[in-house]
Enzyme design. Structure first.
Site, mmCIF file in Angstrom:
data_model
loop_
_atom_site.group_PDB
_atom_site.id
_atom_site.type_symbol
_atom_site.label_atom_id
_atom_site.label_comp_id
_atom_site.label_asym_id
_atom_site.label_seq_id
_atom_site.Cartn_x
_atom_site.Cartn_y
_atom_site.Cartn_z
ATOM 1 N N LYS A 99 0.822 -1.216 0.000
ATOM 2 C CA LYS A 99 0.000 0.000 0.000
ATOM 3 C C LYS A 99 0.853 1.262 0.000
ATOM 4 C CE LYS A 99 -3.946 -2.272 2.200
ATOM 5 N NZ LYS A 99 -3.314 -3.573 2.556
ATOM 6 N N ARG A 100 1.841 1.304 -0.876
ATOM 7 C CA ARG A 100 2.712 2.468 -0.949
ATOM 8 C C ARG A 100 2.024 3.622 -1.670
ATOM 9 N NH1 ARG A 100 5.158 -0.386 2.517
ATOM 10 N NH2 ARG A 100 7.388 -0.832 2.316
#
Length: 281
Positions: A99-100
Site C-alpha cells: 500500500k505504498r
C-alpha cells in the site's frame, strides 16, 4: 533482461487455469502463536515457507503483507525476499501488499523496490494508495508497464473508515472511489485479455451496482472468510464484473496451519467455492 508478458494477461491465464483465489501470507503474532511458533524471525520463516510450500503450486495469487515481515527489520525483509522468489518459482503470481503512496522521487523509489525486474522484492503486482492524487502514482504506473507488472489501487476498501474518503463527492458530482475506478478504466483501455491495473474493492461492501466496476482490469477483493464475506456473495457484490474478481482469503486458510495438507485442503475448498459462484453468475 527478459520482458515479462503483461501482468493482466498472466493473471487472466492463472485465474482460468488455477481459479481466481488469492491467499494472503499474513504472519501476525497471533497466527504465529496459533501455529505454535515464536514471534521471531525463525517463526516468521517457518510460517511463510510452509504457506508457500502448501499452496503456491495451486492458487493463482499469493499476497504477502509486507508489514508483518518489515517489523523484524532486515532479517524479516530477507525472509520476504525468499518467500517471493519461492512463490513465483512454484507458479503463483505474487501481489505485494505494501500500500505504498507518495509523490515524485519517493514514489519512484517505492516503485523501484517492488516493480523493477532486478529488485530483490520484485513482485508481479503491488498494492498502492492513490490518496495523494491518482497522478502521484505515475512513477509506479510507468515502471509497471515497463516491467510487465501490475498495480492494485485502493478504491473501495472493506474497512469502515475508508468510506469518509472514498465516498466523498467531488465538485463534479462523482465520488472519490468512482474517480479511481475511472482512472483505472482509462489505464486499461484496449488491453486484452485483461488490463494490468486493478482496484481493491471489498467483498464485504454489499451491492455496488451504483459503481462502474468494469475497469477492464482485475478487482482484488479482501473480506472473504474471517471478515464475513463468502464466495457466494461475490456475484451480488460485483455483478457483471465478477469474472475479473480476485477474492483474497487469509485467515480462512491460514488458521488450518501448520499442517500442509490441511492448508492445501482449505485453499482447494475456497477455490472450488469461488469457481462455483463465478460460474453460476
Amino acid at each position: 533482461m527478459t520482458v515479462l508478458e503483461p501482468f493482466g494477461a498472466r493473471l487472466r491465464r492463472a485465474m482460468d487455469e488455477r481459479g481466481p483465489l488469492c491467499v494472503g501470507i499474513d504472519p501476525h503474532a497471533s497466527l504465529l502463536s496459533e501455529w505454535g511458533l515464536n514471534d521471531d524471525v525463525a517463526g516468521l520463516e517457518r510460517f511463510s515457507r510452509t504457506v508457500v510450500e502448501a499452496v503456491a503450486d495451486r492458487v493463482a495469487v499469493l499476497k504477502p503483507q509486507s508489514a508483518f515481515f518489515e517489523r523484524f527489520g532486515s532479517r524479516g525483509v530477507a525472509v520476504l525476499e525468499k518467500s517471493v522468489e519461492e512463490a513465483r518459482a512454484a507458479g503463483a503470481l505474487v501481489v505485494m501488499d505494501a500500500k505504498r503512496g507518495d509523490i515524485g522521487s519517493t514514489m519512484a523509489a517505492y516503485a523501484e523496490s517492488f516493480l523493477h525486474k532486478g529488485a530483490p522484492l520484485f513482485s508481479d503486482a503491488l498494492t498502492v494508495s492513490p490518496y495523494l492524487g491518482y497522478g502521484s502514482l505515475k512513477p509506479a504506473v510507468d515502471l509497471a508497464r515497463e516491467n510487465g507488472a501490475g498495480l492494485f489501487v485502493l478504491a473501495l476498501t472493506s474497512n469502515p473508515e475508508g468510506a469518509e474518503v472514498q465516498n466523498a463527492v467531488r465538485a463534479d458530482g462523482r465520488s472519490v472511489g468512482a474517480t479511481m475506478l475511472a482512472h483505472l478504466a482509462a489505464e486499461n483501455a484496449g488491453e486484452t485479455p485483461l488490463g494490468s491495473f486493478g482496484a481493491v474493492v471489498g467483498a464485504t461492501l454489499g451491492d455496488l451496482s451504483s459503481y462502474d466496476l468494469d475497469v477492464n482490469g482485475p478487482l482484488l477483493a479482501p473480506g472473504i472468510g474471517a471478515q464475513g464475506a463468502t464466495p457466494a456473495d461475490l456475484p451480488g457484490v460485483f455483478g457483471a464484473a465478477v469474472r475479473n474478481v480476485v477474492p483474497n482469503v487469509s485467515r480462512g486458510v491460514l488458521r488450518h496451519g501448520p499442517d500442509v495438507t490441511a492448508l492445501r485442503n482449505a485453499a482447494d475448498r475456497f477455490s472450488d467455492e469461488v469457481r462455483t459462484a463465478v460460474t453460476a453468475a
